[in-house]
Design an enzyme around this catalytic site. Structure first.
Site, PDB file in Angstrom:
ATOM      1  N   CYS A 281       0.841  -1.204   0.000  1.00 45.24           N
ATOM      2  CA  CYS A 281       0.000   0.000   0.000  1.00 45.24           C
ATOM      3  C   CYS A 281       0.868   1.243   0.000  1.00 45.24           C
ATOM      4  CB  CYS A 281      -0.922   0.000   1.206  1.00 45.24           C
ATOM      5  SG  CYS A 281      -0.014   0.124   2.736  1.00 45.24           S
ATOM      6  N   GLU A 382      -5.291   2.047  -8.583  1.00 44.11           N
ATOM      7  CA  GLU A 382      -4.185   1.435  -7.851  1.00 44.11           C
ATOM      8  C   GLU A 382      -3.735   0.229  -8.670  1.00 44.11           C
ATOM      9  OE1 GLU A 382      -5.237  -0.427  -4.087  1.00 44.11           O
ATOM     10  OE2 GLU A 382      -3.222  -0.011  -3.342  1.00 44.11           O
TER      11      GLU A 382
HETATM   12  P1  NAD Z   1      -9.300  -6.690  -0.241  1.00 45.58           P
HETATM   13  O1  NAD Z   1      -9.990  -5.423   0.069  1.00 45.58           O
HETATM   14  O2  NAD Z   1      -9.730  -7.438  -1.444  1.00 45.58           O
HETATM   15  O3  NAD Z   1      -9.434  -7.719   0.985  1.00 45.58           O
HETATM   16  C1  NAD Z   1      -9.149  -7.325   2.320  1.00 45.58           C
HETATM   17  C2  NAD Z   1      -9.952  -8.235   3.260  1.00 45.58           C
HETATM   18  O4  NAD Z   1     -11.344  -8.007   3.057  1.00 45.58           O
HETATM   19  C3  NAD Z   1      -9.701  -9.709   3.041  1.00 45.58           C
HETATM   20  O5  NAD Z   1      -9.608 -10.343   4.286  1.00 45.58           O
HETATM   21  C4  NAD Z   1     -10.920 -10.177   2.253  1.00 45.58           C
HETATM   22  O6  NAD Z   1     -11.258 -11.509   2.534  1.00 45.58           O
HETATM   23  C5  NAD Z   1     -12.007  -9.229   2.699  1.00 45.58           C
HETATM   24  N1  NAD Z   1     -12.966  -8.899   1.630  1.00 45.58           N
HETATM   25  C6  NAD Z   1     -12.721  -8.808   0.303  1.00 45.58           C
HETATM   26  N2  NAD Z   1     -13.832  -8.433  -0.355  1.00 45.58           N
HETATM   27  C7  NAD Z   1     -14.810  -8.289   0.558  1.00 45.58           C
HETATM   28  C8  NAD Z   1     -16.195  -7.918   0.498  1.00 45.58           C
HETATM   29  N3  NAD Z   1     -16.773  -7.602  -0.648  1.00 45.58           N
HETATM   30  N4  NAD Z   1     -16.884  -7.862   1.654  1.00 45.58           N
HETATM   31  C9  NAD Z   1     -16.297  -8.154   2.826  1.00 45.58           C
HETATM   32  N5  NAD Z   1     -14.993  -8.512   2.935  1.00 45.58           N
HETATM   33  C10 NAD Z   1     -14.252  -8.580   1.829  1.00 45.58           C
HETATM   34  O7  NAD Z   1      -7.729  -6.343  -0.298  1.00 45.58           O
HETATM   35  P2  NAD Z   1      -6.528  -7.276  -0.779  1.00 45.58           P
HETATM   36  O8  NAD Z   1      -6.597  -7.447  -2.262  1.00 45.58           O
HETATM   37  O9  NAD Z   1      -6.421  -8.480   0.076  1.00 45.58           O
HETATM   38  O10 NAD Z   1      -5.285  -6.348  -0.398  1.00 45.58           O
HETATM   39  C11 NAD Z   1      -4.804  -5.346  -1.232  1.00 45.58           C
HETATM   40  C12 NAD Z   1      -5.414  -4.017  -0.905  1.00 45.58           C
HETATM   41  O11 NAD Z   1      -5.142  -3.678   0.461  1.00 45.58           O
HETATM   42  C13 NAD Z   1      -4.817  -2.879  -1.716  1.00 45.58           C
HETATM   43  O12 NAD Z   1      -5.833  -1.986  -2.087  1.00 45.58           O
HETATM   44  C14 NAD Z   1      -3.852  -2.222  -0.747  1.00 45.58           C
HETATM   45  O13 NAD Z   1      -3.553  -0.865  -0.999  1.00 45.58           O
HETATM   46  C15 NAD Z   1      -4.597  -2.368   0.529  1.00 45.58           C
HETATM   47  N6  NAD Z   1      -3.715  -2.236   1.671  1.00 45.58           N
HETATM   48  C16 NAD Z   1      -3.785  -1.079   2.370  1.00 45.58           C
HETATM   49  C17 NAD Z   1      -2.918  -0.880   3.432  1.00 45.58           C
HETATM   50  C18 NAD Z   1      -2.962   0.401   4.212  1.00 45.58           C
HETATM   51  O14 NAD Z   1      -2.304   0.466   5.220  1.00 45.58           O
HETATM   52  N7  NAD Z   1      -3.708   1.402   3.803  1.00 45.58           N
HETATM   53  C19 NAD Z   1      -1.993  -1.874   3.782  1.00 45.58           C
HETATM   54  C20 NAD Z   1      -1.969  -3.059   3.042  1.00 45.58           C
HETATM   55  C21 NAD Z   1      -2.839  -3.227   1.980  1.00 45.58           C
END
Ligand code: NAD
Length: 497
Positions: A281, A382
Site C-alpha cells: 500500500c 491502484e
Molecule cells: P481486499 O480489500 O480485497 O481484501 C481485504 C480483506 O477483506 C480480506 O480479508 C478479504 O477476505 C475481505 N474482503 C474482500 N472483499 C470483501 C467484500 N466484498 N466484503 C467483505 N470482505 C471482503 O484487499 P486485498 O486485495 O487483500 O489487499 C490489497 C489491498 O489492500 C490494496 O488496495 C492495498 O492498498 C490495501 N492495503 C492497504 C494498506 C494500508 O495500510 N492502507 C496496507 C496493506 C494493503
C-alpha cells in the site's frame, strides 16, 4: 496436501467448514495447500470463546501482560525463518523482503512490550476540597482484524499486539490467499503463555466478513484492504454500533524536483516501485518529474529495474517475486496495454517475462511507462504491480496539483536538495505519511500509520499511540472519601457545586 484450519480457544479447530479454498504458490502457479473457511457456527464459537477469555484477560496485571509480550517478541524472532518461508510460499515476495515484513511487524510487539508506559492515566488531586479526579483507559472487548493478502504478518501485527496488550481479545481474519502465517503466530502466542481464547484465527471470505461486521459480540473492527471494501466495512460496522478504522488502497505519488540527485532518486524510486512486485500500500506507482528531467530519470529507473532479479523468493539472489494470482497478472498487463494503446511509451517492459523453471508463475517484470494519458486506468487506479509511470510537470505547483487530485492520500514523497521546498511540500501535500528523499515513508511503530482521503476511513490511524486509543475506552472517575476528618471538606464541595 496441507489443510490450514482455524485457531480457536488455543488450538487448531476444524469445526464445520463452510468451504475449502485452494492456496496457490504464485511462483509455481500450483495449488500447494488448502484452507478451511469458517462457517457461521465457527465464527459464533470463536466470538463466545473470545468474550469469555477477554473478561479474564482484562484482569491480568500489566506486568504479566508485558511479560507475555516480551516472550512473544523473542519467539517471533526465533521463528522468523519458518514464518518468512510461509509468506514466500503463499504471497511470493522474496525471502529477505519477507524477513523485512516480519521485522516491521515486530516493531509493534516492541511497542506493546512498553504498553504500561502509554496506558498511564491522569490524576488531578483536590479539584475541589476532598475531591479527586482520575482517568483510565479500559479495553473495548473483542476486536476483529480483517486483513489483506499483501502483508500476512506485518498488517495483523499492526493490530493484535496492541489490542491484546491493552486487555482485549482478538479475532484475526486473514486473506484466504495467505492464511498460514496467522496460524504460526497463534501457536507462538500460546507458547508465550497467552491464555487460550485471547487470540483466535477465523478464515473466511466476504460472507464471514459481513457476519463479523454485524456480530453483536464483536466491539471493534480494524480493517486493512482495498478502498471499496473499506467503505463496506465502515458502513456496515458503524451501523452495527462498532468502533471502526478502515485503511484502504493507495496510488502514491512522488515529486522529483530538477535539483534532486537523479542517481539517488532513481535507485530509491526503483526499489519503491518494484519491491514486493509493487504489492504494497506504500508502493510508489507514480512519479511526477518537474522540468525536463523525466526522460533521463526514466532511463535511470529502467536501468535499475533491469538489474532486479525476478524469480521464486526462496531462490538465491532473487529480489522480486510474482504477483498474487493469475488474474492480478492479467489485470496489470491489460492496464499497461491500454495505456500503450492511448499513446504511452513503455520504456521498460515486464509484460512478457519468463522465469526459467517457473513458467506457470504469475510474474510481471519491472515496468516503466512515460507519457501516460492521465485518464488511463494505469494512472488513475491502484495498479498493485511492479509498474511505474513517470509524468512531466512544468512546475512544482503543477506537480502538487496532480498529487492532490488523487482520491487516495496514503504516502507521498519529494526528492529535492532544497530544504525550503521540502518543508513547503510537507504542508501542501494531502497525504497521511510524507517522505523527504524517502519514497516509502512508513512510520516506525511508535508513531501511528494511516493515510488521508480514500486511504483511511474512520478517524484513528493504526498502531502506535492512536492504536492504543482505538483499542481502549476512556473513563474518568471523580472520587471522595467521606470520613470524620474530611466531612467538612466534602460538604463544602457539595455546597459549592
Ligand atoms: P481486499 O480489500 O480485497 O481484501 C481485504 C480483506 O477483506 C480480506 O480479508 C478479504 O477476505 C475481505 N474482503 C474482500 N472483499 C470483501 C467484500 N466484498 N466484503 C467483505 N470482505 C471482503 O484487499 P486485498 O486485495 O487483500 O489487499 C490489497 C489491498 O489492500 C490494496 O488496495 C492495498 O492498498 C490495501 N492495503 C492497504 C494498506 C494500508 O495500510 N492502507 C496496507 C496493506 C494493503
Amino acid at each position: 496436501m496441507e489443510t490450514i484450519q482455524q485457531w480457536i480457544n488455543g488450538a487448531e479447530y476444524a469445526g464445520v467448514p463452510d468451504k475449502i479454498a485452494p492456496v496457490e504458490n504464485p511462483a509455481t502457479g500450483k495449488v500447494e495447500a488448502q484452507v478451511h473457511l469458517a462457517s457461521r457456527e465457527d465464527l459464533d464459537y470463536a466470538v463466545k470463546v473470545a468474550q469469555e477469555a477477554q473478561r479474564k484477560w482484562a484482569k491480568v496485571s500489566l506486568a504479566k501482560r508485558t511479560e507475555i509480550m516480551f516472550k512473544m517478541r523473542q519467539l517471533v524472532l526465533d521463528h522468523q525463518d519458518e514464518i518468512a518461508k510461509s509468506i514466500v510460499a503463499e504471497h511470493g515476495k522474496d525471502y529477505s523482503d519477507a524477513l523485512g515484513e516480519i521485522q516491521r511487524g515486530r516493531e509493534t510487539l516492541d511497542f506493546a512490550c512498553g504498553i504500561s508506559a502509554v496506558l498511564k492515566g491522569e490524576y488531578s488531586f483536590d479539584v475541589s476540597r476532598g475531591v479527586d479526579v482520575h482517568s483510565l483507559r479500559q479495553p473495548v472487548g473483542v476486536v476483529a482484524g480483517i486483513c489483506p493478502f499483501n502483508f500476512p504478518v506485518m498488517v495483523p501485527m499492526w493490530m493484535h499486539p496492541i489490542a491484546i496488550a491493552t486487555g482485549n481479545a482478538f479475532i484475526l481474519k486473514p486473506a484466504t490467499t495467505t492464511p498460514s502465517a496467522s496460524l504460526i503466530i497463534a501457536k507462538l502466542y500460546k507458547e508465550a503463555g497467552l491464555p487460550d481464547g485471547v487470540f483466535n484465527v477465523v478464515s473466511g471470505s466476504r460472507d464471514r466478513v459481513t457476519d463479523i461486521l454485524k456480530h453483536p459480540g464483536i466491539d471493534a473492527i480494524s480493517f486493512v484492504g482495498s478502498t471499496p471494501v473499506a467503505h463496506i466495512v465502515q458502513d456496515t460496522a458503524t451501523a452495527h454500533g462498532k468502533r471502526v478504522h478502515a485503511l484502504g488502497g493507495a496510488n502514491n505519488h512522488a515529486i522529483v524536483l530538477p535539483d534532486a540527485d537523479l542517481d539517488f532518486a532513481a535507485k530509491h524510486i526503483a526499489a519503491a516501485a518494484f519491491g514486493a512486485a509493487g504489492e504494497r500500500c506504500m508502493a510508489l506507482p507514480a512519479v511526477v518529474a518537474v522540468g525536463d528531467i523525466a526522460d533521463e530519470l526514466a532511463q535511470k529507473v529502467a536501468a535499475a529495474g533491469r538489474e532486479i532479479k525476478v524469480g521464486y523468493g526462496l531462490d538465491e539472489g532473487v529480489q522480486m517475486g510474482p504477483v498474487i494470482t493469475a488474474s492480478a497478472k492479467k489485470r496489470i498487463v491489460s492496464l499497461i496495454d491500454d495505456a500503450e494503446a492511448r499513446g504511452a511509451k513503455v520504456v521498460l517492459d515486464g509484460r512478457n517475462i519468463v522465469v526459467p523453471g517457473y513458467e506457470d508463475g504469475f510474474f510481471v517484470g519491472p515496468t516503466v511507462v512515460t507519457g501516460v494519458d492521465l485518464e488511463a486506468d494505469l494512472y488513475r487506479e491502484e495498479i498493485f504491480g511492479p509498474v511505474l509511470t513517470i509524468t512531466k510537470a512544468s512546475s512544482y505547483e503543477e506537480a502538487i496539483a496532480l498529487v492532490n487530485a488523487q482520491p487516495f492520500g496514503n504516502g507521498s514523497a519529494i526528492f529535492t536538495n532544497d530544504g525550503g521546498m521540502a518543508r513547503r511540500f510537507q504542508l501542501d501535500v494531502e497525504a497521511g505519511m510524507v517522505g523527504v528523499n524517502v519514497p516509502i515513508p512508513t512510520p516506525v511503530a511508535y508513531y501511528s500509520f494511516g493515510g488521508w482521503k480514500g486511504s483511511l476511513l474512520g478517524d484513528t490511524h493504526i498502531h502506535g499511540p492512536e492504536g492504543v486509543r482505538f483499542y481502549t475506552r476512556a473513563k474518568v472517575v471523580t472520587s471522595r472519601w467521606p470520613s470524620e476528618e474530611s466531612y467538612e471538606a466534602t460538604m463544602s464541595f457539595q455546597r459549592e457545586d
